[in-house]
Motif scaffolding. Structure first.
Motif, PDB file in Angstrom:
ATOM      1  N   GLU A 246       0.829  -1.203   0.000  1.00 27.19           N
ATOM      2  CA  GLU A 246       0.000   0.000   0.000  1.00 27.19           C
ATOM      3  C   GLU A 246       0.865   1.255   0.000  1.00 27.19           C
ATOM      4  N   GLU A 250       0.783   3.996  -2.994  1.00 34.11           N
ATOM      5  CA  GLU A 250       0.487   5.406  -2.729  1.00 34.11           C
ATOM      6  C   GLU A 250       1.566   6.301  -3.318  1.00 34.11           C
ATOM      7  N   GLU A 257      -5.317   5.397  -0.044  1.00 34.61           N
ATOM      8  CA  GLU A 257      -6.259   4.297  -0.260  1.00 34.61           C
ATOM      9  C   GLU A 257      -7.668   4.820  -0.507  1.00 34.61           C
ATOM     10  N   TRP A 260      -7.922   6.497  -3.930  1.00 33.53           N
ATOM     11  CA  TRP A 260      -7.942   5.502  -5.004  1.00 33.53           C
ATOM     12  C   TRP A 260      -9.341   4.896  -5.132  1.00 33.53           C
TER      13      TRP A 260
END
Length: 321
Positions: A246, A250, A257, A260
């Motif tokens: 993650e 990013e 998150e 997105w």
């Protein structure tokens, strides 16, 4: 921080250096302020992590920034008046204080703050203020350095005592939560190996020995005992892999998150409204404020489910024995 600095024909890393240098000179960044990490630079400027690392290394060599453990890269306490000026070499000579432990701790700090992709032998040497080849006297390659880093990181927490009280479940919970905490602290650790090609370092074996010891003596045959050990470890590592993934995503996309997910809302809505996935649509539609993916919560939920399911196997074999 403005990007409108540097010469158009300059390599990307020099344009990044010029922008950060200008922010320091203009007072936008003052001594002690954090400067963008390699991940942030890569996302903001659309460059590779290696390019971002090169820019920060250049700024360190100019004496404009410095690395601080557990904080990251910050503006140096006293910035040079001009880019060409270098800070005086510290005394004593850092080459004389160099050692494997110091190299490993520095490498861990880099990986914690900027990700394993940002780690290089040259970058470690630059942060230590020594010649690029100096580190090779203590560790022959980046691959060997990573093994030393992993062993040191896994050795930071070992709350196990041979005389510790508690049943098998309490002992396994302690082992699993200890490992999860280490992966939380050092997300890159989960990226180093697969179940089929395990990481063979002593301090990871300490954690494995604790779990195996908790399972031993309950009438399990060796294969079943080791299968349970592997299953428990895969639960911890399998979730921990997503911590670093993650962070990398990013940095590459420049989106958190939540951002997105927001950008992909039309795609999700199309799947829900297609009529092809009625159960999925019903479950997703029942969330009042969306689904909050919490890795810590999933870790605890999965650990309990695993141990609940394993209890009749372990304690059933014990009663038969």
């Amino acid at each position: 921080m403005t990007k409108a600095t540097g010469t158009v024909g300059d390599p990307p890393y020099l344009r990044i250096v010029a922008a950060i240098r200008r922010s320091i000179a203009d007072g936008e960044l003052v001594p002690g302020d954090r400067v963008p990490s390699t991940r942030q630079i890569a996302a903001d400027w659309g460059v590779a992590l290696a390019t971002a690392t090169k820019a920060l290394t250049t700024l360190r060599l100019e004496g404009l920034v410095e690395a601080r453990p557990r904080i990251g890269t910050v503006v140096a306490g006293t910035a040079p008046a001009t880019p060409a000026r270098r800070r005086p070499s510290p005394a004593p000579d850092p080459e004389q204080e160099l050692g494997l432990d110091r190299i490993v701790r520095t490498a861990i700090d880099i990986a914690d703050a900027e990700g394993l992709a940002a780690l290089s032998m040259r970058g470690v040497a630059a942060r230590l203020g020594v010649a690029p080849m100096s580190t090779y006297r203590y560790v022959p390659s980046k691959e060997d350095l990573v093994l030393h880093m992993a062993d040191a990181a896994f050795g930071e927490e070992s709350p196990y005592r041979s005389d510790a009280a508690g049943d098998w479940r309490t002992r396994i919970e302690l082992g699993a939560r200890t490992l999860w905490g280490l992966y939380r602290k050092h997300p890159w650790l989960a990226q180093l190996s697969s179940l089929t090609r395990p990481l063979l370092v002593p301090n990871l074996m300490v954690h494995g020995e604790w779990v195996l010891g908790a399972l031993d003596g309950h009438g399990l045959d060796p294969t079943t005992l080791f299968d349970i050990h592997v299953l428990l470890y895969s639960h911890v590592q399998g979730l921990a892999v997503h911590l670093e993934m993650e962070a990398h995503a990013e940095a590459v996309t420049g989106q958190s998150e939540d951002q997105w997910m927001d950008s992909h809302a039309p795609t999700l809505r199309g799947l829900v409204e297609s009529g092809r996935f009625p159960t999925f649509a019903k479950v997703v539609g029942s969330f009042e404020n969306g689904y909050d993916l919490r890795l810590d919560g999933l870790f605890e939920f999965g650990l309990k489910a695993l141990l609940d399911g394993l209890t009749p196997i372990i304690e059933g074999r014990e009663s038969v024995a």
